[in-house]
Scaffold this motif. Structure first.
Motif, PDB file in Angstrom:
ATOM      1  N   UNK A   6      -3.102   7.177   4.471  1.00 28.00           N
ATOM      2  CA  UNK A   6      -2.535   7.679   5.712  1.00 28.00           C
ATOM      3  C   UNK A   6      -3.415   7.225   6.880  1.00 28.00           C
ATOM      4  N   UNK A   7      -2.845   7.173   8.079  1.00 28.40           N
ATOM      5  CA  UNK A   7      -3.654   6.766   9.232  1.00 28.40           C
ATOM      6  C   UNK A   7      -4.836   7.720   9.433  1.00 28.40           C
ATOM      7  N   UNK A   8      -5.901   7.232  10.071  1.00 33.63           N
ATOM      8  CA  UNK A   8      -7.115   8.035  10.227  1.00 33.63           C
ATOM      9  C   UNK A   8      -6.889   9.440  10.785  1.00 33.63           C
ATOM     10  N   UNK A   9      -5.934   9.644  11.679  1.00 36.14           N
ATOM     11  CA  UNK A   9      -5.690  10.971  12.237  1.00 36.14           C
ATOM     12  C   UNK A   9      -5.157  11.972  11.236  1.00 36.14           C
ATOM     13  N   UNK A  10      -4.652  11.501  10.115  1.00 34.05           N
ATOM     14  CA  UNK A  10      -4.114  12.394   9.083  1.00 34.05           C
ATOM     15  C   UNK A  10      -5.203  12.900   8.145  1.00 34.05           C
ATOM     16  N   UNK A  11      -6.384  12.302   8.217  1.00 35.46           N
ATOM     17  CA  UNK A  11      -7.486  12.667   7.337  1.00 35.46           C
ATOM     18  C   UNK A  11      -8.708  13.041   8.159  1.00 35.46           C
ATOM     19  N   UNK A  12      -9.288  14.182   7.875  1.00 35.09           N
ATOM     20  CA  UNK A  12     -10.542  14.587   8.511  1.00 35.09           C
ATOM     21  C   UNK A  12     -11.651  14.460   7.472  1.00 35.09           C
ATOM     22  N   UNK A  13     -12.707  13.738   7.813  1.00 35.24           N
ATOM     23  CA  UNK A  13     -13.817  13.481   6.892  1.00 35.24           C
ATOM     24  C   UNK A  13     -15.045  14.268   7.326  1.00 35.24           C
ATOM     25  N   UNK A  44      -8.572   1.383   3.381  1.00 33.53           N
ATOM     26  CA  UNK A  44      -7.113   1.414   3.260  1.00 33.53           C
ATOM     27  C   UNK A  44      -6.437   2.146   4.414  1.00 33.53           C
ATOM     28  N   UNK A  45      -7.197   2.869   5.217  1.00 35.61           N
ATOM     29  CA  UNK A  45      -6.640   3.533   6.392  1.00 35.61           C
ATOM     30  C   UNK A  45      -6.370   2.574   7.530  1.00 35.61           C
ATOM     31  N   UNK A  46      -6.917   1.364   7.433  1.00 35.69           N
ATOM     32  CA  UNK A  46      -6.716   0.367   8.492  1.00 35.69           C
ATOM     33  C   UNK A  46      -5.532  -0.532   8.214  1.00 35.69           C
ATOM     34  N   UNK A  47      -5.273  -0.847   6.921  1.00 30.03           N
ATOM     35  CA  UNK A  47      -4.146  -1.705   6.575  1.00 30.03           C
ATOM     36  C   UNK A  47      -3.894  -1.641   5.075  1.00 30.03           C
ATOM     37  N   UNK A  48      -2.678  -1.994   4.679  1.00 31.14           N
ATOM     38  CA  UNK A  48      -2.322  -2.039   3.267  1.00 31.14           C
ATOM     39  C   UNK A  48      -2.950  -3.276   2.634  1.00 31.14           C
ATOM     40  N   UNK A  49      -3.533  -3.095   1.449  1.00 34.32           N
ATOM     41  CA  UNK A  49      -4.230  -4.179   0.763  1.00 34.32           C
ATOM     42  C   UNK A  49      -3.934  -4.133  -0.731  1.00 34.32           C
ATOM     43  N   UNK A  50      -4.007  -5.280  -1.372  1.00 35.17           N
ATOM     44  CA  UNK A  50      -3.964  -5.329  -2.830  1.00 35.17           C
ATOM     45  C   UNK A  50      -5.347  -4.911  -3.337  1.00 35.17           C
ATOM     46  N   UNK A  51      -5.450  -4.657  -4.632  1.00 33.27           N
ATOM     47  CA  UNK A  51      -6.748  -4.291  -5.196  1.00 33.27           C
ATOM     48  C   UNK A  51      -7.743  -5.435  -5.023  1.00 33.27           C
ATOM     49  N   UNK A  52      -7.298  -6.679  -5.190  1.00 31.59           N
ATOM     50  CA  UNK A  52      -8.205  -7.824  -5.000  1.00 31.59           C
ATOM     51  C   UNK A  52      -8.712  -7.905  -3.563  1.00 31.59           C
TER      52      UNK A  52
END
Length: 88
Positions: A6-13, A44-52
């Motif tokens: 989810x985008x960074x605003x959806x997660x509080x760390x 992964x909060x910045x963009x969708x990526x494959x595992x590689x």
């Protein structure tokens, strides 16, 4: 397959010694994560990526020297199961 958080605003760390507490606003759930889960979420909060692609980013951004593709796949699946990462 691509994965995204989810985008960074959806997660509080909040760092807590060896763990990171992550409050997932959409579900109202707090998760305690050990490394490298918090780092995976950050990338992964910045963009969708494959595992590689994720492995390459983690190696570059966090200077991993002994990264393991299979272990990373397991961690990503754990984050999917927890609802913090989705297959895109």
């Amino acid at each position: 397959m691509l994965y995204r958080a989810d985008p960074p605003g959806a997660l509080l760390h909040e760092p807590l010694d060896a763990f990171t507490a992550v409050f997932h606003r959409p579900s109202g759930t707090t998760h305690l994560l050990a490394s490298p889960a918090a780092e995976i979420l950050a990338v992964l909060g910045r963009e969708a990526l494959s595992v590689n692609m994720l492995l390459e980013r983690l190696e570059r951004e966090y200077e991993l020297v002994d990264a393991d593709h299979q272990a990373l796949m397991v961690r990503v699946q754990e984050l999917v199961d927890a609802g913090l990462v989705q297959a895109a």
